[in-house]
Design a protein around this motif. Structure first.
Motif, PDB file in Angstrom:
ATOM      1  N   GLY A  14       0.833  -1.206   0.000  1.00 13.40           N
ATOM      2  CA  GLY A  14       0.000   0.000   0.000  1.00 13.40           C
ATOM      3  C   GLY A  14       0.863   1.250   0.000  1.00 13.40           C
ATOM      4  N   ALA A  15       1.923   1.203   0.813  1.00 16.43           N
ATOM      5  CA  ALA A  15       2.815   2.366   0.895  1.00 16.43           C
ATOM      6  C   ALA A  15       3.514   2.595  -0.455  1.00 16.43           C
ATOM      7  CB  ALA A  15       3.832   2.156   2.013  1.00 16.43           C
ATOM      8  N   ALA A  16       3.898   1.496  -1.101  1.00 14.33           N
ATOM      9  CA  ALA A  16       4.614   1.624  -2.384  1.00 14.33           C
ATOM     10  C   ALA A  16       3.713   2.205  -3.478  1.00 14.33           C
ATOM     11  CB  ALA A  16       5.149   0.253  -2.822  1.00 14.33           C
ATOM     12  N   GLY A  17       2.412   2.003  -3.338  1.00 18.54           N
ATOM     13  CA  GLY A  17       1.500   2.479  -4.380  1.00 18.54           C
ATOM     14  C   GLY A  17       0.811   3.790  -4.058  1.00 18.54           C
ATOM     15  N   LYS A  18       0.983   4.250  -2.829  1.00 18.93           N
ATOM     16  CA  LYS A  18       0.153   5.352  -2.315  1.00 18.93           C
ATOM     17  C   LYS A  18       0.189   6.612  -3.195  1.00 18.93           C
ATOM     18  CE  LYS A  18      -0.738   7.542   2.147  1.00 18.93           C
ATOM     19  NZ  LYS A  18      -0.204   8.885   2.165  1.00 18.93           N
ATOM     20  N   ASP A  19       1.378   7.105  -3.503  1.00 20.87           N
ATOM     21  CA  ASP A  19       1.466   8.381  -4.223  1.00 20.87           C
ATOM     22  C   ASP A  19       0.854   8.281  -5.614  1.00 20.87           C
ATOM     23  OD1 ASP A  19       2.638   9.397  -2.035  1.00 20.87           O
ATOM     24  OD2 ASP A  19       4.702   9.324  -2.812  1.00 20.87           O
ATOM     25  N   LEU A  20       1.169   7.176  -6.310  1.00 18.69           N
ATOM     26  CA  LEU A  20       0.636   7.036  -7.672  1.00 18.69           C
ATOM     27  C   LEU A  20      -0.879   6.818  -7.650  1.00 18.69           C
ATOM     28  CD1 LEU A  20       3.437   4.945  -9.402  1.00 18.69           C
ATOM     29  CD2 LEU A  20       2.861   7.338  -9.786  1.00 18.69           C
ATOM     30  N   LEU A  21      -1.370   6.131  -6.618  1.00 17.67           N
ATOM     31  CA  LEU A  21      -2.821   5.918  -6.516  1.00 17.67           C
ATOM     32  C   LEU A  21      -3.550   7.242  -6.312  1.00 17.67           C
ATOM     33  CD1 LEU A  21      -3.801   2.875  -4.239  1.00 17.67           C
ATOM     34  CD2 LEU A  21      -4.352   3.254  -6.646  1.00 17.67           C
ATOM     35  N   ALA A  22      -2.887   8.145  -5.592  1.00 14.70           N
ATOM     36  CA  ALA A  22      -3.521   9.439  -5.288  1.00 14.70           C
ATOM     37  C   ALA A  22      -3.639  10.304  -6.542  1.00 14.70           C
ATOM     38  CB  ALA A  22      -2.710  10.176  -4.218  1.00 14.70           C
ATOM     39  N   ASP A  23      -2.865   9.972  -7.558  1.00 18.02           N
ATOM     40  CA  ASP A  23      -2.878  10.765  -8.798  1.00 18.02           C
ATOM     41  C   ASP A  23      -3.655  10.006  -9.873  1.00 18.02           C
ATOM     42  OD1 ASP A  23      -2.420  12.070 -11.142  1.00 18.02           O
ATOM     43  OD2 ASP A  23      -0.235  11.778 -11.136  1.00 18.02           O
ATOM     44  N   PRO A  24      -4.892  10.398 -10.174  1.00 18.91           N
ATOM     45  CA  PRO A  24      -5.718   9.655 -11.142  1.00 18.91           C
ATOM     46  C   PRO A  24      -5.071   9.586 -12.523  1.00 18.91           C
ATOM     47  CG  PRO A  24      -6.969  11.445 -10.086  1.00 18.91           C
ATOM     48  CD  PRO A  24      -5.552  11.615  -9.658  1.00 18.91           C
ATOM     49  N   ALA A  25      -4.149  10.502 -12.802  1.00 18.64           N
ATOM     50  CA  ALA A  25      -3.526  10.515 -14.128  1.00 18.64           C
ATOM     51  C   ALA A  25      -2.279   9.645 -14.190  1.00 18.64           C
ATOM     52  CB  ALA A  25      -3.163  11.958 -14.506  1.00 18.64           C
ATOM     53  N   SER A  26      -1.915   9.031 -13.073  1.00 17.41           N
ATOM     54  CA  SER A  26      -0.671   8.244 -13.071  1.00 17.41           C
ATOM     55  C   SER A  26      -0.817   6.994 -13.946  1.00 17.41           C
ATOM     56  CB  SER A  26      -0.288   7.851 -11.647  1.00 17.41           C
ATOM     57  OG  SER A  26      -1.220   6.931 -11.140  1.00 17.41           O
ATOM     58  N   SER A  27       0.321   6.489 -14.389  1.00 17.17           N
ATOM     59  CA  SER A  27       0.309   5.323 -15.275  1.00 17.17           C
ATOM     60  C   SER A  27       0.126   4.043 -14.466  1.00 17.17           C
ATOM     61  CB  SER A  27       1.639   5.282 -16.037  1.00 17.17           C
ATOM     62  OG  SER A  27       1.987   3.961 -16.325  1.00 17.17           O
ATOM     63  N   ILE A  28      -0.750   3.153 -14.935  1.00 21.90           N
ATOM     64  CA  ILE A  28      -0.963   1.878 -14.235  1.00 21.90           C
ATOM     65  C   ILE A  28       0.309   1.040 -14.258  1.00 21.90           C
ATOM     66  CG2 ILE A  28      -1.898   0.647 -16.264  1.00 21.90           C
ATOM     67  CD1 ILE A  28      -2.929   0.224 -12.571  1.00 21.90           C
ATOM     68  N   LEU A  29       1.107   1.173 -15.317  1.00 17.09           N
ATOM     69  CA  LEU A  29       2.343   0.376 -15.379  1.00 17.09           C
ATOM     70  C   LEU A  29       3.373   0.891 -14.371  1.00 17.09           C
ATOM     71  CD1 LEU A  29       2.677  -0.339 -19.199  1.00 17.09           C
ATOM     72  CD2 LEU A  29       1.718  -1.776 -17.395  1.00 17.09           C
ATOM     73  N   ASP A  30       3.353   2.179 -14.092  1.00 11.29           N
ATOM     74  CA  ASP A  30       4.235   2.713 -13.044  1.00 11.29           C
ATOM     75  C   ASP A  30       3.806   2.180 -11.679  1.00 11.29           C
ATOM     76  OD1 ASP A  30       5.724   4.093 -14.846  1.00 11.29           O
ATOM     77  OD2 ASP A  30       4.707   6.021 -14.529  1.00 11.29           O
ATOM     78  N   LEU A  31       2.489   2.172 -11.466  1.00  6.66           N
ATOM     79  CA  LEU A  31       1.971   1.646 -10.191  1.00  6.66           C
ATOM     80  C   LEU A  31       2.384   0.186 -10.016  1.00  6.66           C
ATOM     81  CD1 LEU A  31       0.157   2.006  -7.665  1.00  6.66           C
ATOM     82  CD2 LEU A  31      -1.799   1.394  -9.083  1.00  6.66           C
ATOM     83  N   ASP A  32       2.193  -0.599 -11.053  1.00  6.40           N
ATOM     84  CA  ASP A  32       2.574  -2.015 -11.018  1.00  6.40           C
ATOM     85  C   ASP A  32       4.076  -2.154 -10.752  1.00  6.40           C
ATOM     86  OD1 ASP A  32       2.458  -4.911 -11.598  1.00  6.40           O
ATOM     87  OD2 ASP A  32       3.622  -4.315 -13.354  1.00  6.40           O
ATOM     88  N   ARG A  33       4.873  -1.334 -11.392  1.00  5.12           N
ATOM     89  CA  ARG A  33       6.335  -1.424 -11.230  1.00  5.12           C
ATOM     90  C   ARG A  33       6.728  -1.138  -9.782  1.00  5.12           C
ATOM     91  NH1 ARG A  33       7.443   2.048 -15.136  1.00  5.12           N
ATOM     92  NH2 ARG A  33       7.030   0.511 -16.751  1.00  5.12           N
ATOM     93  N   ASN A  34       6.115  -0.116  -9.206  1.00  2.00           N
ATOM     94  CA  ASN A  34       6.437   0.240  -7.813  1.00  2.00           C
ATOM     95  C   ASN A  34       6.084  -0.888  -6.846  1.00  2.00           C
ATOM     96  OD1 ASN A  34       7.215   2.671  -8.769  1.00  2.00           O
ATOM     97  ND2 ASN A  34       5.826   3.903  -7.521  1.00  2.00           N
ATOM     98  N   VAL A  35       4.914  -1.448  -7.056  1.00  2.00           N
ATOM     99  CA  VAL A  35       4.452  -2.507  -6.147  1.00  2.00           C
ATOM    100  C   VAL A  35       5.323  -3.763  -6.310  1.00  2.00           C
ATOM    101  CG1 VAL A  35       2.527  -4.092  -5.747  1.00  2.00           C
ATOM    102  CG2 VAL A  35       2.094  -1.649  -5.938  1.00  2.00           C
ATOM    103  N   THR A  36       5.615  -4.122  -7.535  1.00  2.00           N
ATOM    104  CA  THR A  36       6.455  -5.306  -7.777  1.00  2.00           C
ATOM    105  C   THR A  36       7.854  -5.094  -7.206  1.00  2.00           C
ATOM    106  OG1 THR A  36       5.198  -5.795  -9.757  1.00  2.00           O
ATOM    107  CG2 THR A  36       7.325  -6.870  -9.556  1.00  2.00           C
ATOM    108  N   HIS A  37       8.377  -3.893  -7.380  1.00  4.63           N
ATOM    109  CA  HIS A  37       9.700  -3.568  -6.837  1.00  4.63           C
ATOM    110  C   HIS A  37       9.678  -3.728  -5.307  1.00  4.63           C
ATOM    111  CE1 HIS A  37      13.576  -1.576  -6.578  1.00  4.63           C
ATOM    112  NE2 HIS A  37      13.070  -0.851  -5.573  1.00  4.63           N
ATOM    113  N   ALA A  38       8.593  -3.256  -4.685  1.00  3.46           N
ATOM    114  CA  ALA A  38       8.500  -3.333  -3.208  1.00  3.46           C
ATOM    115  C   ALA A  38       8.475  -4.791  -2.757  1.00  3.46           C
ATOM    116  CB  ALA A  38       7.245  -2.605  -2.728  1.00  3.46           C
ATOM    117  N   MET A  39       7.745  -5.632  -3.465  1.00  2.28           N
ATOM    118  CA  MET A  39       7.630  -7.026  -2.982  1.00  2.28           C
ATOM    119  C   MET A  39       8.912  -7.830  -3.235  1.00  2.28           C
ATOM    120  SD  MET A  39       4.891  -9.274  -5.211  1.00  2.28           S
ATOM    121  CE  MET A  39       3.684  -7.999  -5.427  1.00  2.28           C
TER     122      MET A  39
END
Ligand code: HSE
Length: 373
Positions: free
Chosen positions: A183-208
């Motif tokens: 959740g923490a890894a995705g928080k900032d990008l989730l807050a931005d509706p214009a953010s890229s879904i692939l960036d969100l996925d990359r952040n979360v995968t990187h965190a895990m």
């Protein structure tokens, strides 16, 4: 008055057992003694009975004075204490949630809505050890034990979706810590509706995959992932959890000729509900309506879920079942591999029917047996 000793009542399964016993007003008709491996002399839990302070759970003399011992302390305790207790001549009833004595020829695996006949025969024959089954096996049999009893099952495979609770309380905490980290890894990008879904996925995968991702207990990411391995390896290539599906099911049912059962046991990121997808080779082309009525009539807890999206989402999930005794069975249909191939999905609370409830009920059954007549 019968004397019943309780050990391991403070742990996760033990706490669920205590809660269920209090809810069902089970603490009556016997003297209760609570023992501890670490807190001797402290006050016993309040169960509405006069109880002495906590006794030493390793004291064979104290344990020998019990008519019935109920333990949720775990297999290590059983292996340490049980042989000495019997060697000291104790003839009482040993009721155990751990697996240590399950496959012992002197033990019966208890799941009374399914094998009350086996239990009653055991009591009549003087069997003194009654052991709770593996959670996945017990939940599967609560769902479809009646199909086995009808002789409908030639073989079965179970693909499981097992909760973190099966691995222990620390694992449940670790799952939530993992979810928090994702959740923490995705928080900032989730807050931005214009953010890229692939960036969100990359952040979360990187965190895990990060060094500091909390995985001390599971050894791997579970949140956002899964672990297709539960328990220790066997020569056969199965895990021990997979082996139990065959060995314990056939023992619970008292099958003289074992029915082949196998599958893959998978840990997923749920808290306390195990789910299973079953593929069953029927002994003949049994119509679906007959299958459904045999399942529905089996016990008071099994619930048929119509094979619709709406009912499935509402009733057939860990979120719907967690903390309750219901065993929903749904997605019931014939596979297109032929009319003798049945598929279904079932969910159950791993700490209730998978652990504490069969122990709560066998205690009542044994007390009934000892006080009858
Ligand atoms: N072995 C099970 C699991 C729990 O790991 O989920 C206990 O039956």
């Amino acid at each position: 008055m019968l004397k019943v000793g309780f050990i391991g009542w403070r742990g996760m399964v033990g706490s669920v057992l205590m809660d269920r016993m209090k809810a069902e007003n089970d603490f009556n008709g016997f003297d209760a003694l609570f023992a501890s491996t670490s807190q001797v002399g402290q006050a016993a839990p309040d169960v509405g009975l006069e109880t002495p302070p906590l006794q030493d759970a390793f004291d064979i003399k104290i344990l020998s004075d019990m008519d019935i011992i109920v333990t949720c302390q775990g297999g290590g305790y059983t292996k340490k204490v049980y042989p000495d207790l019997r060697a000291a001549g104790w003839k009482g009833y040993w009721l155990d949630a751990a697996s240590a004595l399950r496959m012992d020829p002197d033990s019966i695996i208890v799941l009374d809505p399914v094998n009350r006949d086996v239990i009653d025969q055991g009591l009549a024959d003087g069997v003194k050890n009654y052991i709770g089954g593996n959670c996945t096996v017990s939940l599967m049999l609560m769902a479809i034990g009646s199909l086995f009893k009808k002789g409908y099952i030639e073989w079965l495979t179970s693909m499981t979706y097992q909760a973190s609770s099966g691995a222990g309380a620390n694992n449940m905490r670790e799952l939530i810590r993992q979810m928090t980290a994702l959740g923490a890894a995705g928080k900032d990008l989730l807050a931005d509706p214009a953010s890229s879904i692939l960036d969100l996925d990359r952040n979360v995968t990187h965190a895990m995959r990060a060094e500091d991702f909390p995985r001390e207990n599971f050894g791997a990411a579970l949140a956002g992932s899964l672990i297709p391995w539960i328990d220790s390896p066997l020569e056969s290539g199965q895990t021990r959890e997979e082996w139990k599906g065959f060995a314990e099911t056939n023992k619970i049912l008292g099958n003289a000729t074992p029915i082949p059962i196998d599958g893959i046991c998978v840990r997923i990121g749920t808290m306390r509900c195990h789910s299973q997808a079953l593929t069953i080779k029927l002994t003949r082309d049994v119509p679906i309506h007959e299958i459904e009525s045999v399942i529905a009539d089996a016990n008071d807890w099994v619930k048929l879920v119509p094979n619709t999206k709406e009912d499935t989402l509402k009733y057939l999930s860990p979120a719907a079942v967690s903390g309750g005794l219901e065993i929903p069975v749904g997605r019931i249909r014939k596979l297109n591999t032929g009319p003798e191939f049945l598929s279904l999905f079932t969910v159950g609370d791993q700490l209730l029917w998978g652990a504490a409830e069969p122990i709560r009920r066998i205690l009542k059954i044994v007390i009934g047996h000892l006080t009858a007549g």
